[in-house]
Design an enzyme around this catalytic site. Structure first.
Site, short mmCIF file in Angstrom:
data_model
loop_
_atom_site.label_atom_id
_atom_site.label_comp_id
_atom_site.label_asym_id
_atom_site.label_seq_id
_atom_site.Cartn_x
_atom_site.Cartn_y
_atom_site.Cartn_z
N GLU A 66 -4.72 -9.02 -1.06
CA GLU A 66 -5.12 -8.82 0.33
C GLU A 66 -6.61 -8.55 0.42
O GLU A 66 -7.17 -7.82 -0.40
CB GLU A 66 -4.34 -7.66 0.96
CG GLU A 66 -4.61 -7.49 2.45
CD GLU A 66 -3.78 -6.38 3.08
OE1 GLU A 66 -2.59 -6.28 2.75
OE2 GLU A 66 -4.33 -5.60 3.88
N GLU A 112 0.82 -1.21 0.00
CA GLU A 112 0.00 0.00 0.00
C GLU A 112 0.86 1.27 0.00
O GLU A 112 0.82 2.06 0.94
CB GLU A 112 -0.98 -0.02 1.19
CG GLU A 112 -2.00 -1.14 1.05
CD GLU A 112 -3.08 -1.12 2.12
OE1 GLU A 112 -2.91 -0.42 3.14
OE2 GLU A 112 -4.12 -1.79 1.92
#
Length: 544
Positions: free
Chosen positions: A391, A273
């Site tokens: 994820e 991220e």
């Protein structure tokens, strides 16, 4: 806390017709309380939540998945697995093809063309975080074995992917890196820690031993050593350019250290991220030259050039910022695309970056607020790149909800959506968490497929475990998505595949409160007719 098991444990099964067990209901605090009972059914000892249930496993018992056994299936029949909100978990039946499709108005009709194939499926899996490994270690050795078998063996989901963080993530019990000695540019003090050596690595090795195939392990860093940042003592980056080579060498040392312990990797992303929870302070404009000029040469030199390099590793809404095919001279009049602004210079505009990267890594968290055109556009512009979801988890409102069928349905719906828009696989977040949804060093607690209750040496397999199994168990790596169409599916969601062994696999999801009949006709005029009751998921298999 038990240590990771070192030898296989003989499996014992309960007799489903003769046992009633004292029930441990999770209280809001996560502490078991006595007073209720549950019984076995469909090989599952049920722990009821509000509307559905989790399946209880302990040191001597855990439900498994009945194999399809397609080699013994006659040509006129198909296997049918069903899970529903109230009764079944992967209940297997064998049914006959219909000579003719019915023409009732309440029937949803689908057409399957097994000659029209799309992207290759890489697989499904979950993450061996510090928290997952520590929770598994809190079980007795026999319970640990049954938990790992549930995920990786031929008796379970047969996961083909594991994601494991490079050093600490938010799902750790402490912040750490592998070399925090300031100025150590040669990384002489680089070393793995107890979380790796005592927990994650033994479980990764055992998972590979249990798996009928090769497990693909990939990684990403969540943080960087403080001493290589521009501003030390801050949570976020960026990394100082003078330490770009050190950071590349850090990756190499990590892969070398794991290889010395018997764990080899399949792939990586440069950062988890990078636009939100990053610790490296990357943007597409800064990451691309670092990967091209430092990371990739370092990996090649050390013998790790074969690793699959993925970019983004972030929500779908941010994908255009990392992959969108927009040239630098088209920045004026930028338009919004799927809710995200298109970046003028992105990772794959760099031709070298495009050539050395294999795919796009995506997280599922904002899928509900942006459309699938983003994935379609990536495939259109970069058809040689795979799209892998890396994820996913739930936790909004209440982190752990025992028996949440809604969360399972949400997973399956997203998986179907992703796979029908060029996704090649789907990897869940933590494999196992505690009843609070942790531990998490940031205090961000979420749900998981398996909830570990170490007080009673039990673990609970949530509905999302079984929803994922409807895909992972029956769609092996190397399968191809097949053409499945409908003019009016009456709300039933579906996706189909053809395995390398010539098996047709169809997954259907009915999230509605209506019972429906579904007919699937293929080009050989075989008619699969199944009852798709309300709030159910189905997997259908037959030899093509």
């Amino acid at each position: 806390m038990s240590m990771p098991l070192s030898t296989p444990v003989t499996r014992k099964r309960m007799l489903r017709s003769t046992h009633v067990f004292s029930h441990r209901q999770l209280s809001p605090s996560g502490i078991p309380s006595a007073g209720l009972t549950f019984t076995t059914a469909d090989d599952c000892v049920r722990l009821w939540g509000d509307v559905s249930y989790a399946c209880v496993c302990n040191a001597t018992y855990c439900d498994d998945i009945t194999p399809a056994e397609l080699e013994s299936l006659p040509s006129g029949q198909f296997r049918h697995y069903t899970s529903d909100i109230r009764h079944y978990r992967l209940w297997r039946t064998t049914e006959d093809f219909k000579a003719e499709a019915n023409n009732e108005t309440s029937t949803a009709y689908f057409t399957l063309d097994l000659s029209k194939l799309y992207q290759e499926i890489l697989g499904f899996g979950g993450a061996m975080t510090d928290s997952a490994a520590l929770n598994i270690a809190n079980l007795s050795a026999p319970a640990q074995e049954l938990l790992l078998r549930s995920f990786f063996s031929s008796e379970g989901q047969e996961f083909s992917f594991i994601r494991t963080p490079m050093a600490a993530s938010d799902f750790s019990v402490r912040h750490y890196v592998y070399d925090d000695v300031a100025g150590d540019v040669t990384l002489q003090n680089f070393s793995l820690v107890a979380e790796d050596l005592q927990f994650k690595i033994p479980y990764l090795k055992r998972a590979q031993e249990l798996s009928p195939g090769k497990i693909k392990i990939f990684t990403a860093p969540w943080n960087v050593p403080d001493w290589i940042k521009v501003k030390r003592g801050t949570t976020l980056g960026p990394i100082s350019e003078e330490f770009y080579q050190v950071w590349a060498d850090y990756f190499v040392r990590f892969f070398e250290a794991y290889s010395e312990e018997g764990v080899d990797f399949w792939g990586l992303t440069p950062e988890n991220e990078p636009q939100f929870l990053n610790r490296g302070g990357w943007t597409p404009e800064t990451m691309a030259p670092w990967v091209v000029n430092y990371l990739k040469p370092a990996l090649d030199k050390a013998g790790f050039g074969h690793l699959k390099l993925m970019i983004c590793d972030d929500q779908r809404t941010n994908v255009p910022n990392w992959s969108e095919n927009v040239s630098e001279d088209k920045t004026e009049g930028r338009r919004n695309f799927g809710g995200s602004r298109r970046a003028p210079i992105t990772m794959w505009i760099n031709e070298q970056m495009r050539n050395i990267s294999s795919g796009l890594a995506v997280h599922f968290y904002m899928d509900s607020v942006n459309n699938t055109d983003i994935l379609d556009r990536v495939h259109q512009d970069f058809p040689e790149k795979f799209i892998l979801y890396t994820e996913a988890c739930n936790g909004t409102g209440k982190p752990v909800v025992i028996g949440s069928w809604d969360r399972g349905e949400g997973y399956s719906s997203d998986i179907i959506q992703v796979l029908t828009h060029w996704g090649s696989g789907w990897v869940d977040w933590n494999l196992a968490l505690n009843p609070d949804g942790g531990p998490n060093i940031e205090g961000i607690f979420v749900d998981a497929q398996v909830i570990v209750n170490s007080t009673s040496d039990e673990f609970y397999k949530q509905p999302i475990f079984y929803h994922l199994a409807h895909f992972a168990k029956f769609v092996p790596s190397g399968s191809r998505r097949a053409d499945l169409t409908t003019e009016d599916g009456k709300g039933v969601e579906g996706v189909a595949f053809l395995t390398q062994d010539g098996v047709a696999v169809i997954v259907l999801l009915n999230r509605s409160d209506s019972n429906l009949t579904v007919v699937i006709t293929d080009k050989e005029q075989r008619n699969v007719e199944v009852l798709v009751e309300k709030r159910t998921i189905h997997t259908i298999l037959y030899n093509n």
